[in-house]
Design a protein around this motif. Structure first.
Motif, PDB file in Angstrom:
ATOM      1  N   ILE A   1      -1.359   3.794   1.732  1.00 27.56           N
ATOM      2  CA  ILE A   1      -1.722   3.388   3.090  1.00 27.56           C
ATOM      3  C   ILE A   1      -0.487   3.555   3.975  1.00 27.56           C
TER       4      ILE A   1
ATOM      5  N   PHE B   1      -6.181   0.104  10.059  1.00 31.27           N
ATOM      6  CA  PHE B   1      -5.769  -0.289   8.705  1.00 31.27           C
ATOM      7  C   PHE B   1      -6.996  -0.318   7.794  1.00 31.27           C
ATOM      8  N   PRO B   2      -6.976   0.426   6.690  1.00 28.54           N
ATOM      9  CA  PRO B   2      -8.156   0.490   5.803  1.00 28.54           C
ATOM     10  C   PRO B   2      -8.245  -0.751   4.917  1.00 28.54           C
ATOM     11  N   THR B   3      -8.915  -1.766   5.384  1.00 29.56           N
ATOM     12  CA  THR B   3      -8.934  -3.066   4.710  1.00 29.56           C
ATOM     13  C   THR B   3      -9.577  -3.025   3.328  1.00 29.56           C
TER      14      THR B   3
ATOM     15  N   VAL C   1      -9.166  -0.641   0.953  1.00 29.81           N
ATOM     16  CA  VAL C   1      -8.448   0.136  -0.066  1.00 29.81           C
ATOM     17  C   VAL C   1      -7.818  -0.742  -1.142  1.00 29.81           C
TER      18      VAL C   1
ATOM     19  N   ASN D   1      -1.303  -8.913  -0.375  1.00 33.64           N
ATOM     20  CA  ASN D   1      -1.138  -7.957   0.727  1.00 33.64           C
ATOM     21  C   ASN D   1      -1.315  -8.693   2.043  1.00 33.64           C
TER      22      ASN D   1
ATOM     23  N   CYS E   1       2.112   3.260   7.131  1.00 29.85           N
ATOM     24  CA  CYS E   1       2.411   2.225   8.124  1.00 29.85           C
ATOM     25  C   CYS E   1       2.384   2.859   9.506  1.00 29.85           C
TER      26      CYS E   1
ATOM     27  N   ASP F   1      -2.353  -8.085   5.755  1.00 27.84           N
ATOM     28  CA  ASP F   1      -2.962  -7.241   6.787  1.00 27.84           C
ATOM     29  C   ASP F   1      -2.417  -7.713   8.128  1.00 27.84           C
TER      30      ASP F   1
ATOM     31  N   GLY G   1       0.814  -1.205   0.000  1.00 26.93           N
ATOM     32  CA  GLY G   1       0.000   0.000   0.000  1.00 26.93           C
ATOM     33  C   GLY G   1       0.846   1.252   0.000  1.00 26.93           C
TER      34      GLY G   1
END
Length: 295
Positions: free
Chosen positions: A207, A83-85, A87, A75, A209, A77, A47
């Protein structure tokens, strides 16, 4: 060097910024034979700007290269707060790239195991690497592509030199210890500023970190600032350092495992009885040797 920044509404800007990136990446892929016909390449997508750019490069080469290879984006997670799951799945679906989203709460493990004030990078990357390696084997990926660029490689070189007393950077192509995975880094020739400019022009849904990215005073950050200052003061220095890593002379380093210094000796010419100091004892030198600089 002053760079003219074009309006982001200009549709040709991303294309112009992409050309030097894909050229350098293609060169690295060819130099180290990173991708071969029939490969299944697992692109690790975090991200961040680097992995988005890497995916674009490989998708472009997939269309243009004279070989066939498959791409799957993955990816992990890691359970980081907020965390924008949605996106990455949305982005990858929009561009039509097959993907897998893995969910493992390594965040809690890292926070629990890392002492207060210590950096989380080492443990975080080790856990992440193990999960990604296992998934690559599960899906039959022959290559794992990571988005490390030129500055990442050079920062690692100086981190190892300054703090680990080792002359070691990042491998462009690496086989895992058990031999079951091959990691490739197609962006190792690509300067980070080019990636930043391209990512901004493309408007990638970045995204951040919230684990390692939030830590201040990391030694890697300090080294990165040093490299940035060098490049500003002496444009081209970082490329020279990078080029130097491809032109190593083991006999002019000190590693006895790389070069056999112990058995070096001068073989006397036929009929040569060796050095006789006598004829030189009374020689009058035209230069006072004591005044010469030390070599």
């Amino acid at each position: 060097m002053t760079q003219t920044v074009t309006s982001l509404s200009d549709p040709s800007q991303p294309h112009r910024l992409f050309q030097p990136i894909v050229k350098a990446a293609g060169q690295a892929i060819g130099d180290y034979r990173m991708i071969e016909d029939g490969d299944k390449v697992m692109v690790c997508l975090s991200g961040g700007k680097d992995s988005y750019t890497l995916l674009d490069v490989l998708l472009h080469l997939q269309k243009k290269a004279p070989i066939d290879f498959e791409i799957v984006a993955v990816n992990l997670d890691q359970g980081q707060p907020d965390f924008p799951t949605e996106v990455l799945p949305r982005y990858l679906s929009e561009i039509g790239v097959p993907y897998d989203i893995l969910t493992q709460d390594t965040y809690s493990i890292v926070k629990e195991k890392t002492p207060e004030g210590k950096t989380t990078c080492a443990l975080c990357s080790r856990l992440r690497r193990g999960i990604l390696y296992a998934h690559a084997r599960q899906i039959g990926a022959s290559k794992i592509a990571l988005g490390h660029h030129r500055e990442d490689l050079l920062e690692t070189l100086f981190m190892n030199l300054f703090f680990g007393a080792r002359l070691k950077a990042m491998s462009p192509k690496l086989q895992s210890d058990d031999g079951s995975n091959v990691v490739i880094r197609p962006l190792v020739y690509v300067p980070e500023p080019q990636i930043k400019a391209y990512a901004a022009a493309k408007g990638f849904p970045i995204i951040p970190c919230n684990l390692c990215g939030s830590q201040e005073n990391l030694q890697r950050k300090v080294v990165g600032e040093m490299l940035e200052a060098w490049e500003k003061e002496h444009a081209g220095r970082l490329n020279n350092i990078l080029r130097g890593l491809t032109r190593v002379t083991p006999s002019h380093l000190l590693d006895r495992d790389l070069f056999d210094f112990a058995t070096l000796s001068a073989a006397p010419a036929e009929g040569d009885k060796g050095f006789d100091p006598e004829p030189y004892a009374e020689r009058e030198f035209l230069v006072d040797l004591s005044e010469l600089p030390m070599l």
